[in-house]
Write a protein that holds these residues in place. Sequence first.
Motif, PDB file in Angstrom:
ATOM      1  N   GLY A 314      33.471  34.705  30.846  1.00 43.42           N
ATOM      2  CA  GLY A 314      32.815  35.866  30.119  1.00 43.42           C
ATOM      3  C   GLY A 314      33.789  37.092  30.309  1.00 43.42           C
ATOM      4  O   GLY A 314      33.016  38.113  29.928  1.00 43.42           O
ATOM      5  N   LEU A 315      34.714  37.050  30.986  1.00 43.99           N
ATOM      6  CA  LEU A 315      35.570  38.271  30.651  1.00 43.99           C
ATOM      7  C   LEU A 315      36.755  38.119  29.824  1.00 43.99           C
ATOM      8  O   LEU A 315      36.962  37.090  28.514  1.00 43.99           O
ATOM      9  CB  LEU A 315      36.210  38.395  31.953  1.00 43.99           C
ATOM     10  N   ASP A 316      38.072  39.190  29.652  1.00 42.53           N
ATOM     11  CA  ASP A 316      38.971  38.262  29.159  1.00 42.53           C
ATOM     12  C   ASP A 316      40.530  38.022  29.176  1.00 42.53           C
ATOM     13  O   ASP A 316      40.543  37.574  30.936  1.00 42.53           O
ATOM     14  CB  ASP A 316      38.879  39.745  27.782  1.00 42.53           C
ATOM     15  N   GLN A 357      34.989  52.060  35.735  1.00 39.64           N
ATOM     16  CA  GLN A 357      35.862  51.035  36.457  1.00 39.64           C
ATOM     17  C   GLN A 357      35.228  50.107  36.371  1.00 39.64           C
ATOM     18  O   GLN A 357      35.540  48.703  37.592  1.00 39.64           O
ATOM     19  CB  GLN A 357      36.451  51.790  38.032  1.00 39.64           C
ATOM     20  N   ASP A 358      33.333  49.780  36.572  1.00 44.38           N
ATOM     21  CA  ASP A 358      32.679  48.759  36.500  1.00 44.38           C
ATOM     22  C   ASP A 358      34.135  47.240  36.132  1.00 44.38           C
ATOM     23  O   ASP A 358      34.012  46.292  36.801  1.00 44.38           O
ATOM     24  CB  ASP A 358      31.710  48.769  35.402  1.00 44.38           C
ATOM     25  N   TYR A 359      34.388  47.668  34.843  1.00 44.83           N
ATOM     26  CA  TYR A 359      34.705  46.476  34.502  1.00 44.83           C
ATOM     27  C   TYR A 359      36.298  45.852  35.438  1.00 44.83           C
ATOM     28  O   TYR A 359      36.927  44.128  35.642  1.00 44.83           O
ATOM     29  CB  TYR A 359      35.151  46.054  32.593  1.00 44.83           C
ATOM     30  N   PHE A 365      38.284  41.448  41.778  1.00 45.91           N
ATOM     31  CA  PHE A 365      37.447  40.726  42.675  1.00 45.91           C
ATOM     32  C   PHE A 365      37.508  38.858  41.713  1.00 45.91           C
ATOM     33  O   PHE A 365      37.380  37.998  43.441  1.00 45.91           O
ATOM     34  CB  PHE A 365      35.507  41.258  42.572  1.00 45.91           C
ATOM     35  N   LEU A 366      37.144  38.923  41.000  1.00 50.09           N
ATOM     36  CA  LEU A 366      37.147  37.706  40.531  1.00 50.09           C
ATOM     37  C   LEU A 366      39.068  36.944  40.843  1.00 50.09           C
ATOM     38  O   LEU A 366      38.702  35.817  41.196  1.00 50.09           O
ATOM     39  CB  LEU A 366      36.976  37.643  38.778  1.00 50.09           C
ATOM     40  N   ILE A 367      39.580  38.240  40.049  1.00 52.66           N
ATOM     41  CA  ILE A 367      40.516  37.228  39.871  1.00 52.66           C
ATOM     42  C   ILE A 367      41.463  36.584  42.003  1.00 52.66           C
ATOM     43  O   ILE A 367      41.683  35.447  42.413  1.00 52.66           O
ATOM     44  CB  ILE A 367      41.986  38.094  40.169  1.00 52.66           C
ATOM     45  N   HIS A 381      32.163  46.620  44.814  1.00 45.37           N
ATOM     46  CA  HIS A 381      32.627  47.956  44.059  1.00 45.37           C
ATOM     47  C   HIS A 381      30.879  48.059  44.231  1.00 45.37           C
ATOM     48  O   HIS A 381      30.360  48.562  43.439  1.00 45.37           O
ATOM     49  CB  HIS A 381      32.709  47.846  42.836  1.00 45.37           C
ATOM     50  N   LEU A 382      31.056  50.088  44.832  1.00 43.85           N
ATOM     51  CA  LEU A 382      29.840  51.057  44.644  1.00 43.85           C
ATOM     52  C   LEU A 382      30.132  52.034  43.642  1.00 43.85           C
ATOM     53  O   LEU A 382      30.889  53.134  43.710  1.00 43.85           O
ATOM     54  CB  LEU A 382      29.630  51.949  46.505  1.00 43.85           C
ATOM     55  N   SER A 383      29.544  51.283  42.786  1.00 44.43           N
ATOM     56  CA  SER A 383      29.718  52.236  41.572  1.00 44.43           C
ATOM     57  C   SER A 383      28.376  53.320  41.267  1.00 44.43           C
ATOM     58  O   SER A 383      27.598  53.548  41.320  1.00 44.43           O
ATOM     59  CB  SER A 383      29.268  51.800  40.381  1.00 44.43           C
TER      60      SER A 383
END
Length: 593
Positions: A314-316, A357-359, A365-367, A381-383
């Motif tokens: 769901g990302l790019d 910087q959420d994205y 983290f996914l990588i 990530h404490l956004s």
Amino acid sequence: MNIEQHIVTKTVEAVKSLYSQDLPEAQVNLQDTRSEFEGQITLVVFPVVRFSKKSPEVTATELGEYLQANVDEITGFNVVKGFLNLSVANAHWVDLFNTTILRPDFGTIPANGKKVMVEYSSPNTNKPLHLGHVRNNLLGYSVSELLKASGSEVYKVNLVNDRGIHICKSMLAWQKWGNGETPESAGIKGDHLVGKYYVIFDKEYKKEIEALKQEGQTEEEAKKNAPLIKAAQAMLLAWEAGDDEVISLWKTMNTWVYDGFEVTYKNLGVDFDKFYYESNTYLLGKDTVEEGLASGVFYKKEDGSVWIDLTADGLDQKLVLRADGTSVYITQDLGTAQMKQDDFELDESIYVVGNEQDYHFKVLFLILEKLGKSWAKGLYHLSYGMVDLPSGKMKSREGTVVDADDLIAEMVATAKEKTEALGKVDRFSEEEKEQLYFNIGMGALKYFLLKVEPKKRLLFDPAESIDFQGNTGPFIQYTHARIKSLLLKADFREDQRVDNQIPLSATELEMIILLAKYPAEIASAAKSFSPASLANYIYEVAKMFNKFYHEVPPIVKEEDQQLKQLRLNLSWVTANILKSGTRILGIEVPERM
């Protein structure tokens, strides 16, 4: 066993006895009884109805009768639809107060063996800290202290962005227009001096862009061709090549900035266990990229650039290394994450960074998970949202961003003005007054920013935050000072317990129940990385004390010694919780105001 666990165990027993069914303990739902009903603990009956095959009211009544007969502490019950409200004997609450809440270590949670890193602040060394940094620093510090209080071993780190084109802009402007100016010669903090030259660069750069546009260049062409930006880019290349003169200037100006930051950090009351510097980490991550290529997580395009395809998630598609072999931000972050893990062997690592910087962090983290890093599950990530000021309330030196030092000065000045208007500091020395104004001003700032859930954007009004009534830092500080004054007048002794048969007023009972929640509130706030829930609990404690204080006759004059001791004990514990809880938030509570 505490009363709640005892009720859970007995409820499971009741369901087995009454309905011959096994109810899992996890399905026993206890809540605080709502203030309009009698009782202290409420059992939600709906999960039991499927076993009883009876209406919620009948089921609740049967359970209530069983629990009253089999739990000594339960003195009565009432049923409201599917809710069973249980009344617990006053003696139980007084015993709990005497044996647990009055202990000096109440609120101390044992070590849990977890190692946690909190990364916060992360400033650029080309300008002073601003209002956004204030929320970041206060949030990072208080989350660190929360995690410590909940039993974790915590490392506070600051990753300083001390390299790049933005740093070179300040350096170049100082070379051109600084005439050797230093913080000492200018009489201003080093971070403000460097920030001044960053602003000068921007103004001069815009002039060059306009001049080139007048000559017929497009906006984009002018931005690329302006002599100043070309000179800054050349300086960055010289820095990366290790040019002695550039490196020397870079070190000098960064030292000015760090000296300035240190003053701001001290005023904010935040600290760090370790600093990481981007100048040391910007080349990290290339080994991680090679690792990902070898394992097939990354792929190389024809031009030699390296990518990862996250579209299935769901990302790019994400670039992780340029065609010329140079890093992008994500490359550096991959390497730095690995370095932190190697340095500290962490169970959790928390990044306190704004929601813009959420994205980026989802991708990072996914990588790391796809690379098989077992520790990636512990990354968080404490956004947090932006902080706005009411229009016209404050202006920065440049008229755009409110810097932290200006905000701190305004808070202290407002605290002084409001405190002096109350006329209660006549007997304070000048030094005591200045410390008090600072504590009130900073307490107001910190509490206002921390009482709101981190993810929410907030509107901060400095004047509104310094109010000695309502949900504010100064109200909590004033409550603490009031209690300390009371205890002093009463010549309080903290080693006196009271008989468990002493009668309790409704407010006194409510106070004991609220105070008993303190350790659970710390644990809950730490688990959700949210100082807001602890801040609002502390406010409820302060508010409850003021209600109690106004309801009972003057405590110092109370003739019944048992009753007097109970009320002094309640006051003493309240003061301890206010002091301990606000310390976690980084707020100082004065002994007198």
